[in-house]
Design an enzyme around this catalytic site. Structure first.
Site, short mmCIF file in Angstrom:
data_model
loop_
_atom_site.label_atom_id
_atom_site.label_comp_id
_atom_site.label_asym_id
_atom_site.label_seq_id
_atom_site.Cartn_x
_atom_site.Cartn_y
_atom_site.Cartn_z
N HIS A 301 40.23 32.60 41.97
CA HIS A 301 41.42 33.25 42.53
C HIS A 301 41.32 33.27 44.04
CE1 HIS A 301 44.91 35.75 42.79
NE2 HIS A 301 44.90 36.06 41.51
N ASN A 422 57.24 19.40 33.29
CA ASN A 422 56.31 20.49 33.57
C ASN A 422 56.66 21.66 32.65
OD1 ASN A 422 54.80 22.60 34.54
ND2 ASN A 422 55.37 22.34 36.67
#
Length: 494
Positions: A301, A422
């Protein structure tokens, strides 16, 4: 002659590298075999009397033997009890949109022209679609076929029910799963978060148990599918003899951008409908029919960095239209997140030969010459298959370059983008289904799934195939796999 010399040199270098890898990866074996052979030869030279006296010199009394046995049993028990429970992927299913939801290029551009009166926006979307890597069979939900689109709450729920229930129904048919067998439910959908939640919608539809442990993840982007897998794994570690149902999707209906900002028009061109349902279990008996075992999940992250935090950002434009803004720095930030993720996952999966090369180059850059290029480990030695999030052609190109992968290694990602577009967090499962549909998955094969998402996050999951998987007769690729792979040109003129 010069060409022959270069070829000969490259061949010699190849065999030197292969010899180095074999030597390092089998160092202990090569060290112990001569020692064991020498010991065996020395014992063979001794006579019966010498062997007997040697045995008597090693004799221990009963107390020592019992203490040794107790110590061995105790250590073995502690080791077995402290080991994490294995997590098996029993099976999974991907939603296959109906032909009525197809959006060929001509249809997409015609609708765009009818909806928008800004010629610059239309031309921009045309250029994006031409270079997107998408094919003519990608699908949008029914509400997006209206002119203008109908992004209502009712239409959004209808799409969610269509894709999620269809995927779960398919999984139930494949596995014989019953509602009472589901102990844990994890659902992820980034942009559509209604009340009651999508997890509550599933519980209501399938009448799941009242004591089910349910979780609904939102706002976590395209990498949320692997976050769901990680959460399900953690739950399975503390709840023995349990099954976990994971559902990954993105609901397109409420997220159609109707403005003219270029950085917010990109999702309109790339995102398409899709969903996946995955059954995980820690039950030992499921190991016999499970397809894969989860080996590692590594999460990275980069949200502490302001640029990374805002590179995929939901906001309103100057006209009040809501959409997702994609920063121009997205690929650079994704590359940085990938490097951090690789640094963590590398020591877990790479053979020792690659780890040593990486370590020596790192030390050399620190101590001798910072201009040395960092060594890129050969992840092809650690994995047979790669599932890279089909976020767009640029994402796949960048990872293929950075990881030095062959076209075959990224074939599943490119073909998934071409056939389905996608599909956000579910794209990794369409890619895995592609590999299975091509009949390439063998027992012992290792799979690396890599997902990127807003925040900014890069997440990885490593799976090991438990049995050679027969080419499935149903699934999202069953009617078109014979046409793939197809050539995807750099530009498709519209």
């Amino acid at each position: 002659m010069p060409t022959g010399g270069v070829f000969s040199g490259s061949v010699n270098l190849k065999y030197v590298k292969l010899g180095y890898q074999y030597l390092v990866n089998h160092f202990l074996t090569l060290l112990l075999v001569p020692v064991m052979a020498a010991t065996a030869l020395e014992l063979a030279r001794l006579g019966p009397g010498e062997l007997l006296s040697l045995w008597r010199s090693l004799e221990l009394d009963l107390v020592h033997i019992l203490c040794s046995v107790f110590l061995v049993v105790f250590i073995g028990t502690v080791y077995v009890m402290s080991r994490p429970r294995p997590v098996y992927l029993v099976d999974y299913a991907c939603y296959k949109p109906p032909a009525s939801c197809r959006v060929p290029f001509a249809t997409f551009m015609e609708h765009t022209r009818l909806i928008s009166d800004d010629d610059k926006s239309v031309r921009f979307q045309t250029r994006i679609l031409e270079r997107s890597g998408l094919g003519e069979d990608t699908c949008l939900p029914p509400a997006n076929h209206y002119i203008p689109p109908n992004p209502s709450m009712e239409a959004s729920r209808a799409e969610a029910q269509l894709v999620i229930f269809s995927a779960i129904d398919d999984l139930v048919r494949r596995t014989g799963l019953k509602p009472k067998d589901i102990d844990i439910l994890v659902v992820n959908c980034s942009l559509f978060s209604p009340t009651p939640s999508l997890s509550a919608m599933i519980i209501n539809k399938y009448k799941l148990r009242s004591n089910i442990r349910s979780f609904n993840l939102s706002g976590m982007g395209c990498s949320a599918g692997l976050i769901s897998i990680d959460l399900a794994r953690d739950m399975l570690q503390v709840h023995p003899n349990s099954n976990a149902l994971v559902v990954s999707t993105e609901i397109i209906t409420p997220n159609f951008y109707q403005g003219s900002r270029r950085d917010m028009l990109l999702p309109n061109c790339l995102f398409r409908m899709g969903a996946a349902a995955i059954l995980l279990s820690n039950r030992r008996r499921e190991a016999r029919r499970a397809k894969y075992r989860l080996v590692h999940v590594v999460r990275t992250h980069k949200g502490a960095d302001d640029r990374a935090y805002r590179c995929v950002y939901q906001e309103e434009d100057d006209q009040g239209f809501s959409g997702i803004s994609l920063s121009k720095e997205l690929m650079a930030i994704a590359g940085d997140a990938l490097k951090s993720n690789i640094t963590t996952i590398g020591p877990l999966v790479l053979p020792m030969s690659e780890q040593l090369l990486f370590f020596f180059r790192l030390v050399g850059r620190k101590l001798f010459n910072k201009a040395w290029k960092p060594y890129i480990p050969d992840f092809k030695l650690a994995f047979e298959h790669f599932c890279i999030h089909a976020g767009g052609r640029a994402v796949i190109d960048e990872l293929q370059k950075n990881l030095q992968l062959s076209p075959r290694h990224v074939e599943a990602s490119r073909m998934t983008l071409h056939r389905f577009g996608n599909t956000s967090s579910s794209s990794l499962w369409y890619e895995l289904a592609y590999i299975e549909a091509k009949g390439r998955m063998r027992r012992g094969d290792r799979v690396w799934q890599i997902g990127f998402g807003s925040g900014f996050k890069c997440n990885s999951a490593v799976w090991k195939c438990l049995r050679s998987i027969k080419t499935p007769t149903n699934g999202p690729w069953d009617d078109c796999i014979h046409r793939y792979p197809v050539d995807v040109p750099e530009v498709v003129k519209l």
